[in-house]
Design an enzyme around this catalytic site. Structure first.
Site, mmCIF file in Angstrom:
data_model
loop_
_atom_site.group_PDB
_atom_site.id
_atom_site.type_symbol
_atom_site.label_atom_id
_atom_site.label_comp_id
_atom_site.label_asym_id
_atom_site.label_seq_id
_atom_site.Cartn_x
_atom_site.Cartn_y
_atom_site.Cartn_z
ATOM 1 N N HIS A 94 0.720 -1.197 -0.066
ATOM 2 C CA HIS A 94 0.020 0.068 0.006
ATOM 3 C C HIS A 94 1.004 1.182 -0.017
ATOM 4 O O HIS A 94 1.741 1.493 0.732
ATOM 5 C CB HIS A 94 -0.863 0.085 1.204
ATOM 6 C CG HIS A 94 -1.833 -1.338 1.425
ATOM 7 N ND1 HIS A 94 -1.340 -2.391 1.769
ATOM 8 C CD2 HIS A 94 -3.027 -1.453 1.155
ATOM 9 C CE1 HIS A 94 -2.039 -3.311 2.136
ATOM 10 N NE2 HIS A 94 -3.189 -2.798 1.447
ATOM 11 N N LYS A 130 -1.729 -8.045 -4.166
ATOM 12 C CA LYS A 130 -2.522 -6.760 -3.993
ATOM 13 C C LYS A 130 -1.644 -5.531 -3.828
ATOM 14 O O LYS A 130 -0.465 -5.417 -3.045
ATOM 15 C CB LYS A 130 -3.184 -6.900 -2.848
ATOM 16 C CG LYS A 130 -4.262 -5.642 -2.347
ATOM 17 C CD LYS A 130 -4.871 -5.987 -1.082
ATOM 18 C CE LYS A 130 -5.884 -4.474 -0.612
ATOM 19 N NZ LYS A 130 -6.124 -4.464 0.600
#
Length: 242
Positions: free
Chosen positions: A135, A162
């Site tokens: 992230h 991700k």
């Protein structure tokens, strides 16, 4: 075949409801809204002990019948876990080893290699899906850098890689979608998210470029990341676009 629990992600992208408060009540609501998966955010729920976490997951799965992703996000990656890193990793490892535990686990690429490997090894040993996540809440890395991040996640043992970024321009968003498409065409399962106002539409568009998961809020007033739609909104838009 990429799956979480009995949910086949090869057929279509799954809508993940993020559970960050009132775990059982919100999970029931998410199921009624049409969520395909539940992400139990231990850090946001304030759960720090094994017994409470295990009971929460067991009840949620029993009540909803939905597969569960276990996440205990570190502060450095936007989470709220304030305890020791060793305790965070131990909690994840113990939970994914339970028979009636979560169906998948999310571990950050930035976690120390030894800690990350510990979680991944336990997940693989118990047949659980591994999501390795990264992230960036301040920027969008360059195109090649994003590709490298996803490649590193797969090398670490990810079943699903991700990547969530904060776009500063439409070009950033376009590059993220290109990265997702390239990865999917190469046969890899990814989840790509552009956060904030500029990237909000990627939560319903990214699945058409290869993203196998899209995260959504259950209540509009409370979300885990900037730019999240509600579960029912995402489901409706995806159905209209399919």
């Amino acid at each position: 075949m990429i799956h979480i629990g009995q949910l086949d992600l090869e057929k279509k992208a799954a809508v993940v409801a993020v559970i960050l408060e009132k775990s059982l009540e919100i999970s029931r609501k998410a199921a009624k809204m049409g969520a395909d998966l539940l992400e139990i955010r231990l850090d946001l729920l304030g759960i720090r002990d094994l017994e409470t976490a295990a009971e929460t997951i067991r009840k949620v799965k029993s009540e909803t019948g939905l597969p569960v992703i276990l996440t205990n996000r570190s502060i450095t990656e936007g989470g709220k876990w304030e305890g020791k890193e060793a305790d965070r990793i131990e909690l994840l490892t113990n939970l994914i080893s339970l028979k009636d535990g979560p169906d998948a686990v999310d571990i950050e690429l930035s976690a120390g290699r030894e800690a990350r490997d510990q979680v991944i090894k336990a997940a693989k040993a118990h047949g659980k899906t591994v999501i390795v996540s990264s992230h960036d809440f301040s920027r969008t890395p360059a195109f090649q850098e994003m590709k490298t991040i996803l490649e590193e996640a797969f090398l670490a043992g990810a079943d699903i890689a991700k990547l969530a970024v904060m776009p500063q321009s439409r070009r950033d968003v376009l590059n993220l979608l290109r990265v997702a498409l390239d990865a999917r065409e190469a046969g890899n399962a990814v989840c790509t998210i552009a956060m904030g106002r500029l990237g909000k539409h990627t939560r319903v568009i990214a699945p058409f470029y290869g993203s196998v998961l899209t995260y959504a809020a259950v209540n509009s007033e409370v979300s885990a990341a900037p730019g999240q739609f509600q579960v029912d909104e995402v489901k409706k838009i995806l159905e209209l676009l399919e």
